[in-house]
Design an enzyme around this catalytic site. Structure first.
Site, PDB file in Angstrom:
ATOM      1  N   THR A   1      45.559  44.409  41.520  1.00 54.58           N
ATOM      2  CA  THR A   1      46.859  43.761  41.675  1.00 54.58           C
ATOM      3  C   THR A   1      47.926  44.819  41.421  1.00 54.58           C
ATOM      4  O   THR A   1      48.102  45.271  40.285  1.00 54.58           O
ATOM      5  CB  THR A   1      47.013  42.583  40.706  1.00 54.58           C
ATOM      6  OG1 THR A   1      46.018  41.598  41.012  1.00 54.58           O
ATOM      7  CG2 THR A   1      48.385  41.949  40.826  1.00 54.58           C
TER       8      THR A   1
ATOM      9  N   LYS B   1      51.158  43.446  33.012  1.00 53.29           N
ATOM     10  CA  LYS B   1      51.379  44.362  34.133  1.00 53.29           C
ATOM     11  C   LYS B   1      51.788  43.590  35.374  1.00 53.29           C
ATOM     12  O   LYS B   1      52.735  43.953  36.077  1.00 53.29           O
ATOM     13  CB  LYS B   1      50.117  45.182  34.384  1.00 53.29           C
ATOM     14  CG  LYS B   1      50.200  46.140  35.559  1.00 53.29           C
ATOM     15  CD  LYS B   1      49.562  45.592  36.821  1.00 53.29           C
ATOM     16  CE  LYS B   1      48.062  45.411  36.652  1.00 53.29           C
ATOM     17  NZ  LYS B   1      47.439  44.916  37.892  1.00 53.29           N
TER      18      LYS B   1
ATOM     19  N   LYS C   1      49.797  37.187  46.020  1.00 53.20           N
ATOM     20  CA  LYS C   1      49.245  37.288  44.660  1.00 53.20           C
ATOM     21  C   LYS C   1      50.347  37.264  43.617  1.00 53.20           C
ATOM     22  O   LYS C   1      50.181  36.688  42.529  1.00 53.20           O
ATOM     23  CB  LYS C   1      48.424  38.581  44.526  1.00 53.20           C
ATOM     24  CG  LYS C   1      47.825  38.833  43.134  1.00 53.20           C
ATOM     25  CD  LYS C   1      46.826  37.751  42.707  1.00 53.20           C
ATOM     26  CE  LYS C   1      46.308  37.940  41.288  1.00 53.20           C
ATOM     27  NZ  LYS C   1      45.420  39.092  41.125  1.00 53.20           N
TER      28      LYS C   1
END
Length: 289
Positions: A97, A240, A172
């Protein structure tokens, strides 16, 4: 089936993903920067050959899949190292990701060196990775997606082509907002259940049959209630991801107050020493801060 695939990054997710490819008959060579990780053993037990070096993993390999960390890690491995050893026109699929901006940046650099690229982030946690039931969001060329569909089918059950390079990551990012905010709701529901003397299992069983049903409630609800913080997806990783979300939002002058609140809670857990605990440790921000 003996098609060769290199799999880079055998962590909590990657070890299972590589193992599932091997179980489907692919000839998988895995590599991890730290080979003593449990994911390496999981992959090896399923028939994945563990390479000593990245060069050994990718040379003469036409399909390279990565599941790494943050944008700098992915760029350093794919652009800085893989391109030195992989065959021309190799298909590189990144399942980390890294956000839409990071994917487009890396995709452009790979294209300039005549490599093909798909961004294919996943959702489903370690449970989904283990059981080959990941949701996979893919960005890139339609022909490359068609080639990669059998690989994705070995690792997941819901695979969607979202458009050009970066679009898988774009979807995402939205997914991570939903996951983080769902967890806020689960934590607060469990706290209110406790206040009322209600068995938390009842909350999971009843609410997950109604309009408030969610993957988060089903899979993390009782972990929140019991204080089981073993990681399926670590706090440091969602932090993150939420950083990437907020960078994208800031670029479009978009305020995301709910995301900011979830981010604050996770940072409180990190400050309590919970960076490598599962995201369900968010409850610690309510109980211990």
């Amino acid at each position: 089936m003996s098609e060769a695939i290199a799999f880079l990054g055998l962590g909590v997710m990657g070890g299972y993903m590589a193992a599932n490819l091997a179980k489907q008959g692919y000839s998988v060579t895995g590599w991890n920067r730290t080979p003593e990780r449990p994911g390496c053993a999981i992959a090896a037990a399923a028939g994945v050959a563990i390479a000593a070096t990245l060069q050994d993993a990718v040379q003469n390999t036409p399909v390279i899949i990565s599941c790494l960390g943050d944008v700098p890690d992915v760029e350093a491995v794919l652009v800085g190292e893989v391109t030195q050893f992989a065959p021309a026109n190799a298909l590189i699929i990144d399942m980390s990701t890294i956000g839409s901006q990071g994917a487009r940046h890396i995709g452009a650099k790979l294209a300039a060196q005549e490599f093909r690229f798909l961004d294919a982030p996943v959702s489903g946690g370690d449970v989904g990775a283990k059981n080959a039931k990941l949701t996979i969001m893919v960005g890139g060329d339609a022909a490359d997606f068609k080639q990669a569909q059998p690989y994705f089918a070995a690792m997941g059950q819901a695979v969607t082509h979202c458009g050009g390079v970066g679009n898988g990551q774009a979807v995402k990012m939205c997914n991570q907002i939903l996951g983080a905010m769902n967890l806020v709701g689960v934590c607060e529901a469990m706290l209110l259940a406790e206040t009322q003397g209600i068995d938390p299992q009842l909350i999971v069983d009843v609410c997950n049959r109604g309009a408030s049903a969610s993957w988060t409630l089903e899979n993390l609800g009782m972990k929140v209630a019991k204080g089981d913080f073993d990681p399926g997806f670590m706090v440091k990783h969602i932090l993150k991801d939420l950083r990437l979300v907020q960078e994208i939002a800031a670029g479009g002058s978009q305020e995301l107050p709910g995301t900011q609140y979830a981010d604050r809670l996770f940072k409180e857990v990190e400050a309590l020493g919970g960076a490598e605990q599962g995201t369900q440790a968010m409850i610690r921000a309510y109980r211990e801060s």
